[in-house]
Design a protein around this motif. Structure first.
Motif, PDB file in Angstrom:
ATOM      1  N   LEU A   7      55.512  42.515  32.048  1.00  0.00           N
ATOM      2  CA  LEU A   7      54.692  41.395  31.516  1.00  0.00           C
ATOM      3  C   LEU A   7      53.904  41.945  31.451  1.00  0.00           C
ATOM      4  CD1 LEU A   7      56.127  37.820  32.819  1.00  0.00           C
ATOM      5  CD2 LEU A   7      56.729  38.914  30.740  1.00  0.00           C
ATOM      6  N   ASP A   8      53.356  43.468  29.983  1.00  0.00           N
ATOM      7  CA  ASP A   8      52.133  43.508  30.328  1.00  0.00           C
ATOM      8  C   ASP A   8      51.101  42.506  29.834  1.00  0.00           C
ATOM      9  OD1 ASP A   8      53.303  45.886  30.984  1.00  0.00           O
ATOM     10  OD2 ASP A   8      54.008  46.643  29.222  1.00  0.00           O
ATOM     11  N   ILE A   9      50.072  42.814  30.887  1.00  0.00           N
ATOM     12  CA  ILE A   9      48.665  41.126  30.340  1.00  0.00           C
ATOM     13  C   ILE A   9      47.224  41.835  30.265  1.00  0.00           C
ATOM     14  CG2 ILE A   9      47.781  39.387  30.697  1.00  0.00           C
ATOM     15  CD1 ILE A   9      50.361  38.432  31.783  1.00  0.00           C
ATOM     16  N   GLU A  10      47.090  42.030  28.991  1.00  0.00           N
ATOM     17  CA  GLU A  10      45.451  43.008  28.898  1.00  0.00           C
ATOM     18  C   GLU A  10      44.666  41.759  28.712  1.00  0.00           C
ATOM     19  OE1 GLU A  10      46.132  44.527  24.840  1.00  0.00           O
ATOM     20  OE2 GLU A  10      47.710  46.619  25.744  1.00  0.00           O
ATOM     21  N   PHE A  11      43.518  42.436  29.629  1.00  0.00           N
ATOM     22  CA  PHE A  11      42.599  41.002  29.689  1.00  0.00           C
ATOM     23  C   PHE A  11      41.159  42.199  30.041  1.00  0.00           C
ATOM     24  CE2 PHE A  11      44.430  41.981  33.994  1.00  0.00           C
ATOM     25  CZ  PHE A  11      43.703  42.629  34.721  1.00  0.00           C
ATOM     26  N   GLU A  12      40.581  41.256  29.963  1.00  0.00           N
ATOM     27  CA  GLU A  12      38.421  41.345  30.292  1.00  0.00           C
ATOM     28  C   GLU A  12      38.475  41.136  31.962  1.00  0.00           C
ATOM     29  OE1 GLU A  12      35.651  41.824  28.020  1.00  0.00           O
ATOM     30  OE2 GLU A  12      36.245  43.485  26.508  1.00  0.00           O
ATOM     31  N   TYR A  13      37.282  42.134  32.316  1.00  0.00           N
ATOM     32  CA  TYR A  13      37.169  41.374  33.722  1.00  0.00           C
ATOM     33  C   TYR A  13      36.332  42.881  33.809  1.00  0.00           C
ATOM     34  CZ  TYR A  13      37.425  40.338  38.960  1.00  0.00           C
ATOM     35  OH  TYR A  13      37.939  39.856  39.925  1.00  0.00           O
ATOM     36  N   GLY A  14      35.259  41.963  34.699  1.00  0.00           N
ATOM     37  CA  GLY A  14      34.181  42.811  34.649  1.00  0.00           C
ATOM     38  C   GLY A  14      33.637  42.872  34.079  1.00  0.00           C
ATOM     39  N   GLY A  15      34.231  43.020  32.910  1.00  0.00           N
ATOM     40  CA  GLY A  15      33.400  43.770  31.341  1.00  0.00           C
ATOM     41  C   GLY A  15      33.981  45.058  31.356  1.00  0.00           C
ATOM     42  N   HIS A  16      35.941  45.018  31.537  1.00  0.00           N
ATOM     43  CA  HIS A  16      36.101  45.648  31.411  1.00  0.00           C
ATOM     44  C   HIS A  16      37.846  45.097  30.635  1.00  0.00           C
ATOM     45  CE1 HIS A  16      32.856  48.652  33.114  1.00  0.00           C
ATOM     46  NE2 HIS A  16      33.189  48.094  34.258  1.00  0.00           N
ATOM     47  N   LYS A  17      38.209  46.238  30.038  1.00  0.00           N
ATOM     48  CA  LYS A  17      38.966  46.125  29.850  1.00  0.00           C
ATOM     49  C   LYS A  17      40.527  46.149  30.923  1.00  0.00           C
ATOM     50  CE  LYS A  17      39.173  45.199  24.335  1.00  0.00           C
ATOM     51  NZ  LYS A  17      39.648  46.103  23.604  1.00  0.00           N
ATOM     52  N   GLN A  18      41.545  45.094  30.792  1.00  0.00           N
ATOM     53  CA  GLN A  18      42.776  46.207  31.799  1.00  0.00           C
ATOM     54  C   GLN A  18      43.835  45.132  31.484  1.00  0.00           C
ATOM     55  OE1 GLN A  18      41.696  45.126  36.507  1.00  0.00           O
ATOM     56  NE2 GLN A  18      39.412  45.457  36.056  1.00  0.00           N
ATOM     57  N   THR A  19      45.010  45.975  31.997  1.00  0.00           N
ATOM     58  CA  THR A  19      46.141  45.044  31.826  1.00  0.00           C
ATOM     59  C   THR A  19      46.947  45.171  33.422  1.00  0.00           C
ATOM     60  OG1 THR A  19      46.663  46.359  29.841  1.00  0.00           O
ATOM     61  CG2 THR A  19      48.537  45.819  30.426  1.00  0.00           C
ATOM     62  N   ILE A  20      47.517  44.083  33.197  1.00  0.00           N
ATOM     63  CA  ILE A  20      48.431  44.022  34.965  1.00  0.00           C
ATOM     64  C   ILE A  20      50.319  44.166  34.195  1.00  0.00           C
ATOM     65  CG2 ILE A  20      46.851  43.014  36.497  1.00  0.00           C
ATOM     66  CD1 ILE A  20      47.744  40.231  35.708  1.00  0.00           C
ATOM     67  N   THR A  21      50.571  44.783  35.350  1.00  0.00           N
ATOM     68  CA  THR A  21      52.137  44.428  34.997  1.00  0.00           C
ATOM     69  C   THR A  21      53.374  43.015  35.483  1.00  0.00           C
ATOM     70  OG1 THR A  21      52.541  45.994  33.515  1.00  0.00           O
ATOM     71  CG2 THR A  21      54.435  45.512  34.044  1.00  0.00           C
ATOM     72  N   PRO A  22      53.444  42.400  35.529  1.00  0.00           N
ATOM     73  CA  PRO A  22      54.608  41.300  36.644  1.00  0.00           C
ATOM     74  C   PRO A  22      55.192  41.416  35.468  1.00  0.00           C
ATOM     75  CG  PRO A  22      52.011  39.868  35.567  1.00  0.00           C
ATOM     76  CD  PRO A  22      51.950  40.939  35.312  1.00  0.00           C
ATOM     77  N   VAL A  23      56.483  41.326  36.438  1.00  0.00           N
ATOM     78  CA  VAL A  23      58.002  41.839  36.323  1.00  0.00           C
ATOM     79  C   VAL A  23      58.198  40.136  36.137  1.00  0.00           C
ATOM     80  CG1 VAL A  23      60.591  42.520  36.814  1.00  0.00           C
ATOM     81  CG2 VAL A  23      57.951  43.589  36.764  1.00  0.00           C
TER      82      VAL A  23
END
Length: 245
Positions: A7-23
């Motif tokens: 589950l690649d989830i893209e988002f902004e955190y602290g002004g930076h684009k990030q991606t996390i990968t829950p499974v």
């Protein structure tokens, strides 16, 4: 049929684009979510699960690799919305997730506050307030090292401390898949230790990486970085070498 969805989830955190990968693990009876993101991530989880052709309310179990805010942020909200979900974590992590012990990440942030320069303190204080806002939730089932869970073709618990003392990774022998959590991350296509400066016990974290070499891994999934492409064993060996004096 057993499935493993990233589950690649893209988002902004602290002004930076990030991606996390829950499974998301799926068999005929269960849908198991591994880690769940930051607070207020329920809508993003819903969208990610829907992209796999499933609904969030089909999740039956939620395994938390450790109690950092980006892995258990919306846990209490999910349990309220879906009370039948069984929350699972290592026995060492359970009291931190439940709020019976103070978050080790919060302790770490508070302990460094006094030594920071004045200009850095407002941001650090904001981070501390954020950590304090993470809602605790009681863990329904605790697991221990080498424990074998019967779902999705079998899930072996691999205790991989260092980043956090109760951190776990999950090994799926049927598909030779390792869900690493934050035991390792992928940075610019290369394996590394997750935030070495914030890892609570770096030597222990390196020992955990060395321990992963005991497993026959064809597919390595990192929470930060997604699926590793390359020779997994060689990459793990190289990482151990780089962090061994």
């Amino acid at each position: 049929m057993n499935h493993c969805h990233l589950l690649d989830i893209e988002f902004e955190y602290g002004g930076h684009k990030q991606t996390i990968t829950p499974v998301l693990l799926q068999d005929e009876k269960d849908v198991i979510l591994v880690d769940c993101g930051y607070p207020d991530f329920v809508p993003l989880l819903e969208q990610a699960v829907f992209r796999c052709g499933l609904r969030l309310d089909s999740v039956t179990k939620l395994i938390v690799t450790h109690h950092d805010m980006d892995h258990m942020g919306p846990l209490a909200a999910l349990k309220r919305a879906l009370p039948r979900i069984e929350i699972i974590a290592h026995e060492v992590e359970a009291p931190y997730i439940a709020g019976k012990k103070k978050s080790l990440r919060l302790e770490q942030a508070e302990s460094t506050l006094d030594v920071l320069p004045e200009e850095a303190k407002p941001q650090a204080e904001q981070f501390i307030r954020f950590l304090q806002s993470i809602e605790p939730i009681v863990v329904d089932r605790t697991v221990a090292d080498r424990e074998r869970l019967p779902w999705c073709g079998g899930i072996e618990i691999v205790h991989t401390p260092g980043h956090m003392p109760g951190h776990i990774s999950l090994y799926l022998p049927e598909s030779r898949t390792l869900i690493a959590g934050d035991a390792v991350v992928i940075e610019q296509g290369k394996l590394d230790i997750a935030n070495p400066q914030f890892t609570l016990d770096l030597e222990e974290a390196v020992r955990s990486v060395r321990r992963l070499l005991d497993y026959d891994v064809e597919r390595l999934i990192c929470y930060h970085g997604g699926c590793f492409h390359g020779d997994v064993k060689q990459a793990l060996r190289q990482l151990v070498y780089e962090y061994t004096p």
